[in-house]
Design a protein around this motif. Structure first.
Motif, short mmCIF file in Angstrom:
data_model
loop_
_atom_site.label_atom_id
_atom_site.label_comp_id
_atom_site.label_asym_id
_atom_site.label_seq_id
_atom_site.Cartn_x
_atom_site.Cartn_y
_atom_site.Cartn_z
N ILE A 158 29.45 -10.68 -45.44
CA ILE A 158 30.54 -10.67 -44.45
C ILE A 158 30.64 -9.29 -43.81
N ILE A 159 30.56 -8.26 -44.64
CA ILE A 159 30.62 -6.89 -44.12
C ILE A 159 29.45 -6.64 -43.18
N ALA A 160 28.25 -7.08 -43.55
CA ALA A 160 27.07 -6.88 -42.70
C ALA A 160 27.25 -7.56 -41.34
N ALA A 161 27.83 -8.76 -41.33
CA ALA A 161 28.05 -9.48 -40.07
C ALA A 161 29.06 -8.73 -39.20
N ILE A 162 30.11 -8.20 -39.80
CA ILE A 162 31.12 -7.46 -39.04
C ILE A 162 30.51 -6.17 -38.50
N VAL A 163 29.77 -5.47 -39.32
CA VAL A 163 29.17 -4.20 -38.91
C VAL A 163 28.15 -4.41 -37.78
N ALA A 164 27.48 -5.55 -37.75
CA ALA A 164 26.49 -5.84 -36.72
C ALA A 164 27.12 -6.05 -35.35
N ALA A 165 28.40 -6.41 -35.32
CA ALA A 165 29.09 -6.65 -34.05
C ALA A 165 29.41 -5.34 -33.35
N GLN A 166 29.16 -5.30 -32.06
CA GLN A 166 29.46 -4.10 -31.27
C GLN A 166 30.94 -4.11 -30.89
N VAL A 167 31.57 -2.96 -31.02
CA VAL A 167 32.98 -2.81 -30.67
C VAL A 167 33.13 -1.62 -29.72
N SER A 168 34.23 -1.61 -28.97
CA SER A 168 34.52 -0.44 -28.15
C SER A 168 35.77 0.21 -28.71
N ALA A 169 35.81 1.52 -28.58
CA ALA A 169 36.94 2.30 -29.10
C ALA A 169 37.17 3.48 -28.16
N PRO A 170 38.39 4.03 -28.20
CA PRO A 170 38.63 5.22 -27.37
C PRO A 170 37.62 6.31 -27.71
N ALA A 171 37.06 6.92 -26.66
CA ALA A 171 36.07 7.96 -26.86
C ALA A 171 36.70 9.23 -27.40
N PHE A 172 37.86 9.53 -26.91
CA PHE A 172 38.55 10.72 -27.34
C PHE A 172 39.96 10.67 -26.78
N ASP A 173 40.81 11.47 -27.29
CA ASP A 173 42.16 11.61 -26.78
C ASP A 173 42.17 12.84 -25.89
N ALA A 174 42.25 12.65 -24.58
CA ALA A 174 42.16 13.75 -23.62
C ALA A 174 43.22 14.82 -23.87
N GLU A 175 44.42 14.40 -24.21
CA GLU A 175 45.48 15.37 -24.47
C GLU A 175 45.17 16.19 -25.72
N ALA A 176 44.67 15.54 -26.75
CA ALA A 176 44.33 16.26 -27.98
C ALA A 176 43.18 17.23 -27.71
N LEU A 177 42.22 16.81 -26.90
CA LEU A 177 41.11 17.68 -26.56
C LEU A 177 41.61 18.93 -25.83
#
Length: 166
Positions: free
Chosen positions: A99-118
């Protein structure tokens, strides 16, 4: 189709006009494998996809995969729920590792960075980030130039950083 992204320098114009990329427009698509290979070997580009035309993440986001180590602590019902939320087909999978392998194989998108924090990072913190990620700041004369280059290298967009300063 090959998806290339400018990862070094302010701009790149080469391969007899076949590749044109700038900090504002770092993504390039080409169908020519030789051009893609030459661009990657130049050190100015990273290859992000082969085969079908890749899906581009929304501005300010990056594509990636979940970390299997972080999923290990979850229960099987929790993993099944996560797989369902992600749209990952796990029918017939019973073992936690499968199950973990199947989840890890899926591509996800996430915030690249927090501009304010940068922008709020100290010069020392920015220097450490640049060294850790291998970001090229050639041509950056001001802190703002460096923030733009770092943001683009981390998957953000030039426009987001411009808007942040307004």
């Amino acid at each position: 189709m090959y998806h290339l992204k400018l990862c070094k320098g302010l701009s790149y114009y080469g391969m007899d006009g076949a590749l044109k990329a700038t900090r504002k427009q770092p993504d390039v698509l080409t169908e020519d494998k030789a051009i893609a290979d030459a661009a990657v070997s130049s050190g100015f580009f990273k290859l992000f996809g082969e085969g079908e035309a890749p899906g581009f993440p929304p501005p300010g986001e990056v594509l990636g995969h979940l970390d299997p180590a972080q999923l290990e602590s979850m229960t099987i019902p929790g993993l099944k729920k996560l797989a369902g939320e992600m749209g990952v087909d796990i029918k017939g999978l019973k073992a936690k590792g499968d199950i973990i392998a199947a989840i890890v194989a899926a591509q996800v998108s996430a915030p690249a960075f927090d501009a304010e924090a940068l922008a709020a990072m100290s010069d020392e913190e920015l220097k450490a980030l640049v060294e850790e990620k291998g970001i090229d700041l050639t041509g950056c004369e001001t802190r703002e130039d460096a923030l733009e280059a770092i943001g683009v290298a981390l998957g953000g967009s030039y426009t987001m950083l411009d808007l942040m300063r307004e």
